[in-house]
Design an enzyme around this catalytic site. Sequence first.
Site, short mmCIF file in Angstrom:
data_model
loop_
_atom_site.label_atom_id
_atom_site.label_comp_id
_atom_site.label_asym_id
_atom_site.label_seq_id
_atom_site.Cartn_x
_atom_site.Cartn_y
_atom_site.Cartn_z
N CYS A 17 -50.98 1.30 -6.63
CA CYS A 17 -50.31 0.60 -7.73
C CYS A 17 -50.72 -0.88 -7.78
O CYS A 17 -51.87 -1.16 -8.06
CB CYS A 17 -48.80 0.80 -7.61
SG CYS A 17 -47.96 0.39 -9.14
N HIS A 53 -48.33 6.79 -7.38
CA HIS A 53 -47.74 6.64 -6.04
C HIS A 53 -47.86 7.94 -5.25
O HIS A 53 -47.00 8.80 -5.35
CB HIS A 53 -46.26 6.25 -6.16
CG HIS A 53 -46.07 4.84 -6.60
ND1 HIS A 53 -45.98 3.79 -5.72
CD2 HIS A 53 -45.99 4.31 -7.84
CE1 HIS A 53 -45.84 2.66 -6.40
NE2 HIS A 53 -45.84 2.95 -7.70
N GLU A 76 -47.24 8.47 -2.30
CA GLU A 76 -46.22 8.58 -1.24
C GLU A 76 -44.92 9.21 -1.71
O GLU A 76 -44.11 9.62 -0.91
CB GLU A 76 -45.95 7.19 -0.63
CG GLU A 76 -45.22 6.20 -1.54
CD GLU A 76 -46.13 5.48 -2.54
OE1 GLU A 76 -47.24 5.96 -2.77
OE2 GLU A 76 -45.70 4.45 -3.09
#
Length: 507
Positions: free
Chosen positions: A79, A167, A169
């Site tokens: 990001c 993202h 994660e």
Amino acid sequence: MQEKIIILDFGSQTTQLIARRIRELNMYCEIVPYNKFPHNDPDIIGVILSGSPFSVYDEHAFKIDLNEIRGKYPILGICYGAQFMAYKNGGKVEPANTREYGRAHLTTFMQDNPLFKGVRAESQVWMSHGDTITAIPDNFEIIASTKKVTVAAYQAKGEKLWGVQFHPEVFHSEDGTQMLKNFVVDICGGKQDWSATSFIESTVSELKEQLGNDKVILGLSGGVDSSVAAVLLHRAIGANLTCIFVDHGMLRKNEFANVMKDYQGLGLNVIGVDASERFFHDLAGVKEPEKKRKIIGKGFIDVFEEEAHKIKDAKWLAQGTIYPDCIESLSITGTVIKSHHNVGGLPEKMHLSLCEPLRLLFKDEVRKVGRELGMPEHLITRHPFPGPGLAVRILGDVTPEKVHILQEADDIFIQGLRDWNLYDKVWQAGVILLPVQSVGVMGDERTYEQAVALRAVTSTDAMSADWAHLPYEFMGHVSNSIINKVKGINRVCYDISSKPPATIEWE
Ligand code: XMP
């Protein structure tokens, strides 16, 4: 050598999540403030740049000199991390026409790019950014796009440098963990050898070296963190560790005796201090929640200090501080990671150095370490319990009689959760004694007694929580038991507030 991935934190809310995912891959990683890169650490095998609340062109945006790491380690920007690297190298970052938030799908991506090994076609990714990369630097190439985002991911040609605007994660990025694995294992060469066993081995030998023959004091609370810290230290330094467990009189029913027995069974040298009278005395008539907390906090420190002074030549104070405690107080603009002083101010006052052997572990890792150390399961899976104990679950002033009533009701609730196999499904549970009396009828008698509220929540970190949706039959059973068995209570309510806006504890 403990090879590690460094996560440079630019202030994103998901930085901790990146670390979680990498640890789940049995890879060791550390989060460091964006401007504190540990240049002299020879064990770093890769670097991840996190997201950020800022835009790259914000005056206050966090910036680093990329040349200090570029070419030295494989780099993955996430990001803001991706936008920053693109921007710094001559690319263009602009506010997106509409904020790109939520689900998207990788409509095209280079399947043979090492970052995407095993990633499925149309894989769902999670976007959350206000800016977007509109042009990449000359020597970069786009390696993935979504319907709305052309530069979903890029790589610097011929370099181990990647950027993703989504993202990986977060849970909603379906193949996110696979991408992170591709980065840390295939690209960085991580051996995935971080485990509870390896942690125990390396920490025990480090502690032996650090502490030598020094004496160490540790305050036990009965909770998971301090207990695991104690057992780990005991393995390293044996009899040089003395633990102090203070009973302020507001623990759960039989908790002090049970936990003392557990500790002794683990071979720990524990001084149990029954200081309840003193706490009840200091709390007499005090109704205000913050004042109650302050009195207990100070009382705890006084008792702890008195006991600690009896231990001759102690040099260290050990604590069960864990990683989220450190990260929460990680000051991104300053320089320090503050220590959490559960026994506030004591180390300085008593000239003790701090020893925090679990400071790099997440809660579930602490539990794994505890299991590996052979600790009983009920100690490891124990719910969190507030330091001031039942005092913050008795609204209004605290008396031994009220504590007794609450202990009985609490015991029925907690035992019930265990019997019904619900204990491990909730984050924590307890009973609150309300300063309310109401009319009831028992047999032929009119009663005018107190009400309690049951509180049970689900959560992953106590930062937010939802009320647990417990079965009606179970709640009916608990309510009946409490009203029938606990003299002084004739009404039971269930707290259905989430956090926020409520908190888990009532005070
Ligand atoms: P709240 O009530 O703030 O609680 O939603 C969040 C978590 O922290 C625990 N808690 C404490 N733990 N000392 C502690 O060690 C305290 O003074 C304290 N107050 C709240 C609470 O039980 C929940 O797990």
